[in-house]
Design a protein around this motif. Structure first.
Motif, short mmCIF file in Angstrom:
data_model
loop_
_atom_site.label_atom_id
_atom_site.label_comp_id
_atom_site.label_asym_id
_atom_site.label_seq_id
_atom_site.Cartn_x
_atom_site.Cartn_y
_atom_site.Cartn_z
N GLY A 1 -2.90 -5.68 -7.79
CA GLY A 1 -2.82 -6.13 -6.27
C GLY A 1 -1.85 -5.01 -5.63
O GLY A 1 -1.23 -5.49 -4.63
N ILE A 2 -2.07 -4.00 -6.28
CA ILE A 2 -1.05 -2.92 -5.64
C ILE A 2 -2.27 -1.69 -4.96
O ILE A 2 -3.08 -1.26 -5.94
N GLU A 3 -2.19 -1.36 -4.03
CA GLU A 3 -2.98 -0.21 -3.44
C GLU A 3 -2.26 1.06 -3.37
O GLU A 3 -1.19 1.31 -3.00
N LEU A 4 -3.10 1.97 -3.72
CA LEU A 4 -2.51 3.45 -4.00
C LEU A 4 -3.40 4.28 -3.31
O LEU A 4 -4.84 4.40 -3.63
N LYS A 5 -2.90 5.19 -2.51
CA LYS A 5 -3.84 6.34 -1.90
C LYS A 5 -3.24 7.68 -2.17
O LYS A 5 -2.22 7.73 -2.61
N VAL A 6 -4.16 8.48 -2.05
CA VAL A 6 -3.73 9.99 -2.56
C VAL A 6 -3.77 10.85 -1.26
O VAL A 6 -4.76 10.97 -0.44
N ALA A 7 -2.70 11.93 -1.21
CA ALA A 7 -2.60 12.54 -0.14
C ALA A 7 -2.32 13.66 -0.64
O ALA A 7 -1.29 14.27 -1.41
N GLN A 8 -3.37 14.85 -0.59
CA GLN A 8 -3.37 16.20 -1.21
C GLN A 8 -2.74 17.28 -0.07
O GLN A 8 -2.98 17.26 0.96
N SER A 9 -1.80 17.98 -0.44
CA SER A 9 -1.22 19.15 0.39
C SER A 9 -0.94 20.44 -0.50
O SER A 9 -0.99 20.41 -1.55
N SER A 10 -0.67 21.41 0.24
CA SER A 10 -0.25 22.71 -0.27
C SER A 10 0.92 22.47 -1.17
O SER A 10 1.90 21.64 -0.89
N TRP A 11 1.48 23.37 -2.13
CA TRP A 11 2.31 23.04 -2.91
C TRP A 11 3.73 23.45 -2.14
O TRP A 11 4.67 22.51 -2.31
N ASN A 12 3.75 24.05 -0.95
CA ASN A 12 4.99 24.36 -0.17
C ASN A 12 5.16 22.94 0.64
O ASN A 12 6.25 22.46 0.77
N GLU A 13 3.87 22.30 1.01
CA GLU A 13 4.15 21.25 2.05
C GLU A 13 4.70 19.90 1.01
O GLU A 13 5.34 19.26 1.21
N LYS B 1 7.92 17.56 1.34
CA LYS B 1 8.05 16.50 1.45
C LYS B 1 9.06 15.69 0.60
O LYS B 1 9.87 14.77 0.79
N LYS B 2 9.05 16.15 -0.67
CA LYS B 2 10.04 15.69 -1.84
C LYS B 2 11.51 15.99 -1.50
O LYS B 2 12.31 15.05 -1.55
N THR B 3 11.80 17.18 -1.28
CA THR B 3 13.05 17.56 -0.87
C THR B 3 13.79 16.97 0.26
O THR B 3 15.01 16.75 0.22
N GLN B 4 12.92 16.63 1.14
CA GLN B 4 13.36 16.06 2.41
C GLN B 4 13.45 14.55 2.58
O GLN B 4 13.83 14.02 3.37
N GLY B 5 12.55 14.01 1.36
CA GLY B 5 12.64 12.55 1.38
C GLY B 5 11.62 12.00 2.20
O GLY B 5 11.59 10.69 2.50
N LYS B 6 10.76 12.85 2.83
CA LYS B 6 9.55 12.40 3.44
C LYS B 6 8.26 11.95 2.85
O LYS B 6 7.22 12.64 2.98
N TYR B 7 8.30 10.94 1.68
CA TYR B 7 7.32 10.74 0.73
C TYR B 7 7.58 9.25 0.41
O TYR B 7 8.65 8.85 0.62
N SER C 1 0.99 -1.06 0.18
CA SER C 1 -0.06 -0.26 0.03
C SER C 1 1.13 1.11 -0.06
O SER C 1 1.78 1.37 0.87
N LEU C 2 0.55 2.00 -1.01
CA LEU C 2 1.55 3.24 -0.98
C LEU C 2 0.64 4.66 -1.21
O LEU C 2 -0.53 4.52 -1.83
N THR C 3 1.27 5.61 -0.64
CA THR C 3 0.39 6.98 -0.88
C THR C 3 1.18 8.00 -1.92
O THR C 3 2.43 7.85 -1.80
N VAL C 4 0.58 8.50 -2.58
CA VAL C 4 1.00 9.37 -3.66
C VAL C 4 0.62 10.79 -3.28
O VAL C 4 -0.45 11.14 -2.81
N GLU C 5 1.55 11.57 -3.08
CA GLU C 5 1.55 13.17 -2.71
C GLU C 5 1.34 13.98 -4.00
O GLU C 5 1.81 13.56 -4.99
N VAL C 6 0.22 14.70 -4.01
CA VAL C 6 -0.08 15.67 -4.85
C VAL C 6 -0.64 16.91 -4.27
O VAL C 6 -1.20 17.08 -3.37
#
Length: 545
Positions: free
Chosen positions: A392-404, A408-414, A365-370
């Motif tokens: 057989g792959i679960e994909l979840k969506v997490a929405q946040s502001s552009w700054n957040e 997350k990307k640049t800090q590797g926290k995704y 199960s994986l979360t995609v940041e958008v």
């Protein structure tokens, strides 16, 4: 809030100044920003909201939609020595910073010295030395031939004033009062909107556009509504009936340029601190096979996207650079669930009673940041979630502001994020590889990375990238073995999962302004957020009578 901001845009567009023909000189633009702006005009910062090219200029402008030949800006001429180890640049005389100080070669040498001193700023991998010969001449010297660094040095580095920057921390200072040489200056700043104003003393002549107002709205829908209402003059983003903009939105024109390659970015490396099922290359390859790109293009992108290569070589004009060893040079249009199953089960994943794979007690199960409001990307992720479930792959969506999302990307926290890999400073795959796959552009999780947010690291890829720097870009025979190495590695490891080559569509007011790029004269990529192109276009626009 949206209604209020659109009304503000309308008021500013019609009420601030007029040109010689009676037209407005204020242009209202929307980049897709959702959430409040956080002031940051540091051109080297990954979270900057502006400043590049409009305020801080490069030495030359390189049009990636054209020939790729450098066009003079702060530089007027350049030449390499025969060995490719020395690049000499002649600078424009008489240029002044917007605080009145003279621009000289010392500023250029200082800027490139910053890149060497601060690895976090050095997204181009610059490893030369810059020396001011006199006020209008600077020489870049490299230990080895560095032909591929030419476009980055000439066209992809913003020059900053030494007299101001020598006393700041360039990694953390947000430059609230930026001083540059460009055609625009910062005007007012508010969290919901900020403005540029014309630099009346610009060396190239004051632009006819006197004010540019950037709005922060709630997302693509608000942007499309602004075009429909005539309150946004230029935006890059989807609108209903995107293939019939002129008919659907009278007084507007548009263009679609297929350059940015949409991908599912992954925090891929366990060694660099990444955690989650996506750190398994087999999972990444399985996702690649499970995507139905034809359906995705229709549902999320109004069929404006085009094919993509797993090598991230643009198939439109670089296809001959794809390694002959790549069995599948173009990503399949439809899903191959059998191939996805083979990847997962071959790596020890077993399907659970709920139809989702698991391994060692860990569910696939994986979360995609958008970014909130990016409706095309949100639809894309939701569509992929349905497609991947069949594999057989679960994909979840997490929405946040552009700054957040950016943090997350640049800090590797995704785990996953949907974004695009851009082409870099010239139409050549080397720049995608250097920007997004070089170890020097990555960082441990928790540390700010450069463009390599996947944290991918491979010594063979790093060595091949360094070797490409030493070869003339027109020497295909010498370059191909190194391209082969890179392409084979990244297709196997797949730290960025190729989705489609995005069709970047922009809409603009032809009723209020003239001079936009066209199919017959694509003098710049007309994306609002493409900083170098934005400045070139602003200088070319004039109020319509």
């Amino acid at each position: 809030m949206v209604a209020g901001l659109l009304a503000t845009g309308c008021s500013g567009s019609s009420g601030n100044g007029s040109g010689s023909g009676g037209g407005t000189t204020t242009l209202v633009a929307y980049t897709g920003q959702s959430g409040d702006y956080q002031i940051n005009f540091n051109p080297f910062s990954p979270t900057q909201i502006g400043g590049g090219a409009a305020i801080y200029e490069q030495l030359f402008f390189i049009n990636k939609a054209g020939s790729g030949d450098p066009e003079p800006l702060l530089g007027t001429d350049y030449s390499w020595n025969d060995e490719g180890t020395q690049l000499s640049v002649t600078l424009r005389d008489g240029v002044k910073w917007t605080d009145g100080e003279a621009f000289t070669a010392d500023d250029v040498a200082f800027t490139f010295g910053l890149l060497k001193k601060h690895a976090a700023l050095n997204s181009i991998g610059y490893d030369g030395s810059a020396k001011a010969v006199d006020d209008t001449h600077v020489v870049f010297t490299f230990d080895k031939p560095a032909y591929t660094q030419g476009p980055d040095v000439l066209g992809n580095t913003y020059i900053v004033p030494e007299h101001l920057w020598k006393d700041v921390n360039p990694e953390t200072d947000v430059m609230e009062k930026p001083v540059g040489t460009g055609p625009l200056k910062l005007g007012d700043f508010k969290a919901q909107a900020f403005t540029y104003v014309a630099n009346e003393d610009y060396w190239g002549g004051a632009p006819a556009i006197k004010t540019v107002r950037f709005l922060s709205l709630s997302g693509n829908t608000a942007g499309a509504d602004g075009v429909a209402a005539g309150t946004i003059d230029w935006q890059t983003g989807p609108v209903p009936n995107i293939d019939k903009v002129a008919e659907t939105y009278p007084g507007y024109g548009s263009a679609t340029v297929n350059q940015s390659q949409t991908a599912l970015l992954t925090c891929s490396s366990k060694d660099m601190g990444c955690a989650g099922p996506q750190t398994d290359p087999a999972v990444r390859r399985a996702i690649y096979h499970a995507i139905d790109r034809k359906q995705l293009n229709a549902l999320a992108f109004q069929n404006t996207s085009s094919e993509i290569s797993p090598t991230f070589v643009l198939t439109s004009n670089q296809k001959d650079l794809i390694s002959s060893s790549i069995e599948q040079p173009v990503a399949p249009e439809t899903a191959d669930v059998a191939a996805a199953t083979s990847e997962l089960e071959g790596a020890g994943w077993s399907k659970g009673s709920d139809g989702i794979y698991a391994k060692g007690g860990e569910k696939l199960s994986l979360t995609v940041e958008v970014v909130t409001g990016w409706t095309d990307y949100i639809t894309a992720v939701q569509t992929m979630a349905q497609q991947l479930k069949k594999a057989g792959i679960e994909l979840k969506v997490a929405q946040s502001s552009w700054n957040e999302w950016t943090e997350k990307k640049t800090q590797g926290k995704y785990e996953l994020a949907i974004d695009s890999l851009y082409q870099g400073s010239a139409p050549d795959p080397y720049y995608v590889y250097n920007n997004f796959f070089a170890s020097s552009a990555g960082a441990k999780v928790g540390k700010t990375s450069g463009n390599n947010v996947s944290r991918f690291s491979d010594p063979d890829v790093d060595a091949a990238i360094k070797s490409l720097r030493q070869l003339p870009q027109d020497d295909k025979a010498a370059r191909q073995p190194f391209l082969d190495t890179i392409e084979q590695k990244i297709v196997e490891d797949m730290p960025y999962i190729p989705v489609l080559t995005g069709g970047t569509t922009s809409e603009w007011s032809t009723k209020k302004f003239t001079g936009w790029p066209s199919d017959d004269n694509m003098y710049a990529v007309p994306a609002v957020w493409s900083k170098n192109d934005f400045a070139a276009i602003i200088k070319n626009l004039k109020p319509a009578s």
